[in-house]
Design an enzyme around this catalytic site. Structure first.
Site, PDB file in Angstrom:
ATOM      1  N   THR A  15      39.246  17.194  -7.697  1.00 41.11           N
ATOM      2  CA  THR A  15      40.621  17.575  -6.964  1.00 41.11           C
ATOM      3  C   THR A  15      40.971  15.981  -6.354  1.00 41.11           C
ATOM      4  OG1 THR A  15      40.089  19.472  -6.751  1.00 41.11           O
ATOM      5  CG2 THR A  15      41.875  19.023  -5.188  1.00 41.11           C
ATOM      6  N   VAL A  16      40.646  15.589  -5.134  1.00 43.31           N
ATOM      7  CA  VAL A  16      40.653  14.715  -4.316  1.00 43.31           C
ATOM      8  C   VAL A  16      40.660  12.880  -4.831  1.00 43.31           C
ATOM      9  CG1 VAL A  16      39.666  14.011  -2.330  1.00 43.31           C
ATOM     10  CG2 VAL A  16      39.580  15.466  -2.075  1.00 43.31           C
ATOM     11  N   LYS A 107      31.708  15.876   4.405  1.00 45.12           N
ATOM     12  CA  LYS A 107      32.292  16.153   5.908  1.00 45.12           C
ATOM     13  C   LYS A 107      30.009  17.128   5.228  1.00 45.12           C
ATOM     14  CE  LYS A 107      34.496  19.715   2.957  1.00 45.12           C
ATOM     15  NZ  LYS A 107      35.875  20.122   3.060  1.00 45.12           N
ATOM     16  N   VAL A 134      37.009  15.557   7.196  1.00 42.73           N
ATOM     17  CA  VAL A 134      37.631  17.176   8.555  1.00 42.73           C
ATOM     18  C   VAL A 134      39.236  16.847   8.819  1.00 42.73           C
ATOM     19  CG1 VAL A 134      37.489  17.122  11.336  1.00 42.73           C
ATOM     20  CG2 VAL A 134      35.585  15.656  10.790  1.00 42.73           C
ATOM     21  N   GLY A 136      41.733  17.650   6.543  1.00 38.53           N
ATOM     22  CA  GLY A 136      42.164  16.927   5.016  1.00 38.53           C
ATOM     23  C   GLY A 136      42.915  16.050   5.085  1.00 38.53           C
ATOM     24  N   GLY A 189      42.736  24.807  -4.720  1.00 35.88           N
ATOM     25  CA  GLY A 189      42.502  23.971  -4.874  1.00 35.88           C
ATOM     26  C   GLY A 189      41.807  23.438  -3.667  1.00 35.88           C
ATOM     27  N   GLU A 192      35.807  24.766  -1.587  1.00 36.58           N
ATOM     28  CA  GLU A 192      34.866  23.909  -2.012  1.00 36.58           C
ATOM     29  C   GLU A 192      33.785  24.513  -3.675  1.00 36.58           C
ATOM     30  OE1 GLU A 192      33.631  21.321   0.135  1.00 36.58           O
ATOM     31  OE2 GLU A 192      35.365  22.298   1.174  1.00 36.58           O
ATOM     32  N   LYS A 207      32.331  20.396  10.450  1.00 37.23           N
ATOM     33  CA  LYS A 207      33.665  19.369  10.564  1.00 37.23           C
ATOM     34  C   LYS A 207      33.690  19.347  12.057  1.00 37.23           C
ATOM     35  CE  LYS A 207      36.597  20.819   6.487  1.00 37.23           C
ATOM     36  NZ  LYS A 207      37.550  21.140   6.203  1.00 37.23           N
ATOM     37  N   GLY A 304      42.952  20.456   0.007  1.00 34.61           N
ATOM     38  CA  GLY A 304      44.493  19.835  -1.163  1.00 34.61           C
ATOM     39  C   GLY A 304      44.448  18.668  -1.937  1.00 34.61           C
TER      40      GLY A 304
HETATM   41  P1  NAP Z   1      35.831  19.096  -7.160  1.00 29.40           P
HETATM   42  O1  NAP Z   1      37.303  19.440  -7.473  1.00 29.40           O
HETATM   43  O2  NAP Z   1      34.919  19.759  -7.129  1.00 29.40           O
HETATM   44  O3  NAP Z   1      35.644  17.090  -7.770  1.00 29.40           O
HETATM   45  C1  NAP Z   1      34.049  16.760  -7.331  1.00 29.40           C
HETATM   46  C2  NAP Z   1      34.269  15.446  -8.995  1.00 29.40           C
HETATM   47  O4  NAP Z   1      33.147  14.783  -8.319  1.00 29.40           O
HETATM   48  C3  NAP Z   1      34.085  16.053 -10.302  1.00 29.40           C
HETATM   49  O5  NAP Z   1      34.731  15.457 -10.755  1.00 29.40           O
HETATM   50  C4  NAP Z   1      33.025  16.283 -10.673  1.00 29.40           C
HETATM   51  O6  NAP Z   1      32.654  16.557 -12.062  1.00 29.40           O
HETATM   52  C5  NAP Z   1      31.999  14.576 -10.262  1.00 29.40           C
HETATM   53  N1  NAP Z   1      30.788  14.663 -10.180  1.00 29.40           N
HETATM   54  C6  NAP Z   1      30.101  15.452  -9.034  1.00 29.40           C
HETATM   55  N2  NAP Z   1      28.505  15.579  -9.620  1.00 29.40           N
HETATM   56  C7  NAP Z   1      28.647  14.072  -9.904  1.00 29.40           C
HETATM   57  C8  NAP Z   1      27.989  13.491 -10.120  1.00 29.40           C
HETATM   58  N3  NAP Z   1      26.386  13.503  -9.982  1.00 29.40           N
HETATM   59  N4  NAP Z   1      28.304  12.168 -11.271  1.00 29.40           N
HETATM   60  C9  NAP Z   1      29.536  12.123 -11.566  1.00 29.40           C
HETATM   61  N5  NAP Z   1      30.447  12.973 -11.029  1.00 29.40           N
HETATM   62  C10 NAP Z   1      30.310  14.246 -10.462  1.00 29.40           C
HETATM   63  O7  NAP Z   1      35.516  18.344  -5.356  1.00 29.40           O
HETATM   64  P2  NAP Z   1      37.435  18.083  -4.626  1.00 29.40           P
HETATM   65  O8  NAP Z   1      37.083  18.892  -4.055  1.00 29.40           O
HETATM   66  O9  NAP Z   1      37.703  17.063  -5.071  1.00 29.40           O
HETATM   67  O10 NAP Z   1      35.957  17.456  -3.319  1.00 29.40           O
HETATM   68  C11 NAP Z   1      35.402  16.320  -3.004  1.00 29.40           C
HETATM   69  C12 NAP Z   1      34.606  15.870  -1.552  1.00 29.40           C
HETATM   70  O11 NAP Z   1      36.220  16.124  -1.116  1.00 29.40           O
HETATM   71  C13 NAP Z   1      34.228  17.018  -1.348  1.00 29.40           C
HETATM   72  O12 NAP Z   1      32.667  15.836  -0.732  1.00 29.40           O
HETATM   73  C14 NAP Z   1      34.824  18.114  -0.856  1.00 29.40           C
HETATM   74  O13 NAP Z   1      34.350  18.965   0.474  1.00 29.40           O
HETATM   75  C15 NAP Z   1      35.759  16.912  -0.059  1.00 29.40           C
HETATM   76  N6  NAP Z   1      36.516  17.531   0.228  1.00 29.40           N
HETATM   77  C16 NAP Z   1      38.006  18.368   0.346  1.00 29.40           C
HETATM   78  C17 NAP Z   1      38.777  18.512   0.498  1.00 29.40           C
HETATM   79  C18 NAP Z   1      39.912  19.493  -0.997  1.00 29.40           C
HETATM   80  O14 NAP Z   1      40.788  19.788  -0.374  1.00 29.40           O
HETATM   81  N7  NAP Z   1      39.385  19.490  -1.767  1.00 29.40           N
HETATM   82  C19 NAP Z   1      39.190  18.483   1.241  1.00 29.40           C
HETATM   83  C20 NAP Z   1      38.088  17.167   2.235  1.00 29.40           C
HETATM   84  C21 NAP Z   1      37.539  16.660   1.467  1.00 29.40           C
HETATM   85  P3  NAP Z   1      32.803  17.216 -12.829  1.00 29.40           P
HETATM   86  O15 NAP Z   1      33.938  17.368 -13.324  1.00 29.40           O
HETATM   87  O16 NAP Z   1      32.219  17.097 -14.722  1.00 29.40           O
HETATM   88  O17 NAP Z   1      32.738  18.808 -12.533  1.00 29.40           O
HETATM   89  N1  HSE Z   2      37.001  23.304   1.707  1.00 27.58           N
HETATM   90  C1  HSE Z   2      37.536  22.829   2.717  1.00 27.58           C
HETATM   91  C2  HSE Z   2      39.060  23.730   3.287  1.00 27.58           C
HETATM   92  C3  HSE Z   2      38.602  21.770   2.022  1.00 27.58           C
HETATM   93  O1  HSE Z   2      39.423  25.032   3.102  1.00 27.58           O
HETATM   94  O2  HSE Z   2      39.225  23.496   4.333  1.00 27.58           O
HETATM   95  C4  HSE Z   2      39.269  20.569   3.533  1.00 27.58           C
HETATM   96  O3  HSE Z   2      37.789  20.346   3.707  1.00 27.58           O
END
Ligand code: NAP
Ligand code: HSE
Length: 428
Positions: A15-16, A107, A134, A136, A189, A192, A207, A304
């Site tokens: 997603t990110v 985080k 923290v 987003g 998206g 977690e 956070k 997001g």
């Molecule tokens: P996600 O959609 O699950 O994406 C994670 C990506 O990392 C996937 O493409 C996954 O590959 C890849 N990955 C995981 N382990 C790997 C490895 N060992 N080697 C290579 N690639 C690997 O997660 P996300 O929502 O983008 O979140 C990413 C980070 O941002 C997390 O720390 C999350 O807490 C943080 N975050 C997310 C948001 C949000 O709104 N989503 C907001 C703030 C912070 P595959 O495609 O093969 O699974």
């Molecule tokens: N899963 C987290 C949330 C993503 O819903 O706030 C952003 O850190």
């Protein structure tokens, strides 16, 4: 930094990661003016190249080898967006030790290993940034470290999890089921990979640990945070809250008190007139109380693809400017105090308690005396619904110590007139 400009490597294209890639692409024409140099994506680490081939302009940047990134002297900034502790921890450590700057949204990792990684970055004269970890898209870490740096921060209170705020908003405003709202938040998206972290309050706990560390200059880790999630919140409690002129929100709170730091995450009934009450859906807000600024609130999308990418790219731009100006490595952790963290039993709050009791004379007096004997004074009583032969009682207490309310509830649960204590929620 090569002659062609600054090169970044993305770890993860979920997603990110996808959002960051899109922002990089959208910003390409402006990059030269904004940074005085070019910024390019040189590598993207994925688990499966074929799965991601269609997402990128040049599939040769995709790799499954972190060593390729580590050993490439042209890679200046590693942007970690995989999530979880391992292998993210090892990759970030290795990148820092190899002299690469790191930006992360992780985080989980920063809440547990932030201090150690900041120190490692300082020793290796590189930058480590984590604004997106923290709330987003909301800029909060940067402002706490710079614009609000001259304040003695007293309290930080916020809605810092988009998933749970989305669920509670849908349940409150549209009467949606918990499960349906969670499914929607996942689809969008926000959640977690394992949404337990969201709904049990762990994500918000991580956070607020990060925010408390920065605000109070004292190390607070996730283990110090008391967490309670939203899984026990029912439509009934939401309806009672409404009759009391309140809404239920998952609140993360940290205060620096004379007896130590209070740091906790739990559902809370807050007045409909409170600025946090109107923060809905995936929006987050962080309310900061400082001795000079007094109250200031930060508001925006807390989760997001694109909002989070905005925060990640803000860090990337700021690191890129430092690289271009040859001033990397001046980041400081700024943790110079060691303040104890208070146990939850020693904190104070008002409480909303819903219980099912026998419907006969004297029951209210018995319950009131159990509260009274445990130093809990009652502020308001609502006896609302009949449940078969029993009655449903909602009690709001005055501000009392948590250990007193817990003692009272233990005795109430074993009392012959109380069928069950259904819910206990803190009240602002
Ligand atoms: P996600 O959609 O699950 O994406 C994670 C990506 O990392 C996937 O493409 C996954 O590959 C890849 N990955 C995981 N382990 C790997 C490895 N060992 N080697 C290579 N690639 C690997 O997660 P996300 O929502 O983008 O979140 C990413 C980070 O941002 C997390 O720390 C999350 O807490 C943080 N975050 C997310 C948001 C949000 O709104 N989503 C907001 C703030 C912070 P595959 O495609 O093969 O699974
Ligand atoms: N899963 C987290 C949330 C993503 O819903 O706030 C952003 O850190």
């Amino acid at each position: 930094m090569s002659q062609e400009g600054i090169n970044a490597a993305l770890l993860g294209l979920g997603t990110v990661g996808t959002g960051v890639y899109k922002v990089m692409r959208n910003q390409k024409p402006e990059m030269q003016q904004k940074l005085n140099t070019q910024l390019s994506v040189r590598h993207i680490l994925v688990r499966n190249v074929e799965k991601h081939r269609d997402k990128v302009d040049d599939p040769t940047v995709l790799t499954t080898s972190f060593d390729e990134i580590l050993e490439d002297p042209q890679t200046d900034i590693v942007i970690e967006l995989m999530g979880g502790i391992e292998p993210a921890y090892t990759y970030i450590r290795s990148a820092i030790e190899a002299g690469k700057n790191v930006v992360t949204a992780n985080k989980d990792l920063i809440a547990d290993h932030g201090g150690e990684l900041m120190q490692l970055a300082e020793e290796n004269h590189v930058e480590l940034r984590f604004e997106a970890a923290v709330a987003g898209g909301i800029p909060i870490i940067g402002p706490l470290k710079s614009s609000l740096a001259a304040n003695e921060i007293r309290t930080i209170m916020g809605i810092v999890n988009g998933t749970t705020n989305y669920i509670l908003s849908k349940m409150t405003n549209e009467g949606m089921d918990y499960e349906d709202a969670l499914a929607e938040a996942t689809e969008l998206g926000y959640a977690e990979a394992d949404p337990t972290a969201d709904v049990e309050g762990f994500d918000a706990g991580r956070k607020i640990a990060i925010l408390a560390t920065i605000a109070f200059h004292s190390r607070v880790t996730f283990r110090d945070v008391y967490t309670e999630g939203i899984t026990k919140i029912t439509a009934k409690d939401i309806a009672y809250a409404k009759t009391l002129g309140r809404v239920i929100k998952l609140i993360a709170m940290a205060s620096n008190t004379p007896e130590g730091i209070e740091v906790k995450v739990h559902p809370m009934l807050i007045p409909e007139t409170h600025p946090l009450a109107s923060v809905s859906g995936s929006y987050n807000a962080v309310y900061v109380d400082g001795d000079a600024v007094e109250d200031v609130m930060f508001y925006g999308k807390g989760a997001g693809e694109m909002p989070t990418a905005s925060a990640v790219m803000g860090d990337v731009f700021s690191v890129a400017r430092r690289i271009a100006e040859h001033s990397v490595g001046s980041t400081r952790d700024n943790v110079y105090r060691s303040i104890p963290v208070k146990r939850i039993e020693n904190t104070r709050s008002c409480y909303y308690i819903r219980m099912e009791v026998e419907d006969k004379p004297g029951v209210l007096a018995t319950i009131a005396s159990i509260f009274g004997n445990n130093s809990v004074s009652i502020e308001q009583v609502i006896q609302k619904n009949k449940i078969k032969k029993d009655a449903e009682l909602v009690i709001i207490t005055s501000s009392v110590k948590e250990r007193h309310i817990k003692d009272a509830l233990l005795i109430l649960e074993s009392s012959s007139v109380v069928r069950r204590v259904a819910t206990m929620i803190r009240v602002y």
